[in-house]
Write an enzyme that holds these catalytic residues in place. Sequence first.
Site, PDB file in Angstrom:
ATOM      1  N   TYR A 129       0.836  -1.204   0.000  1.00 61.82           N
ATOM      2  CA  TYR A 129       0.000   0.000   0.000  1.00 61.82           C
ATOM      3  C   TYR A 129       0.873   1.257   0.000  1.00 61.82           C
ATOM      4  CZ  TYR A 129      -3.228   3.445   2.125  1.00 61.82           C
ATOM      5  OH  TYR A 129      -3.976   4.558   2.409  1.00 61.82           O
ATOM      6  N   LYS A 133       1.402   4.206  -2.860  1.00 57.42           N
ATOM      7  CA  LYS A 133       1.251   5.642  -2.581  1.00 57.42           C
ATOM      8  C   LYS A 133       2.486   6.412  -3.051  1.00 57.42           C
ATOM      9  CE  LYS A 133      -2.743   5.862  -0.421  1.00 57.42           C
ATOM     10  NZ  LYS A 133      -3.869   6.642  -0.938  1.00 57.42           N
TER      11      LYS A 133
END
Length: 192
Positions: A129, A133
């Site tokens: 994750y 990002k």
Amino acid sequence: AALARRCVEAGHEVTVFDRPDADSFRLHEIAGRYHLVTGNFAVLEDVLPAIRQMDVVVHSISATVPGSSIKNPIDDVEANVLPSLGLFQACAENNVGRVIFISSGGTVYGITGDRPAKESDLCQPIVPYAVSKEMIEKYLAVFARHQSLDYTVLRLSNPYGPQQRAFSGQGVIAAWLEKLKRGEKIEIWGDG
């Protein structure tokens, strides 16, 4: 939802893009004062009506959370990075003035020891994750350089506030407060 409410209350024209099945209860206070476009973020044709003729696009969509990204990192890239690239290309082609990307200050820095992360710290992501990002941030910088797309990245760390869902998979503060309210045990990973 909180940002949309604030923008409407400040007199700005607001368009919200969301899933067709999204629960819009958090926007009930501004019902009728914003435009709603629904669709799948991964389908550019669904997103285009939400960004045309916009001065600013705030990109806060994330289809995964840290835990789900560990289970399926390929899905994390397909659901977050690739659609973000399509969004940035569409913003550049449609003369959007600025893109504001809501990144993650809680994950992109990784483990910083016994002190809070600083903006000057190197990114050391430890979950897919966070890698996604950071990738999105870097691609946005590339679009800025080659297509003159103005942008801002905000690395928020555990934001919380009214009407936040306590058990959505994100938002440790809301989850902990709800557990305290219910008298349940709070689980802290690592040394806390």
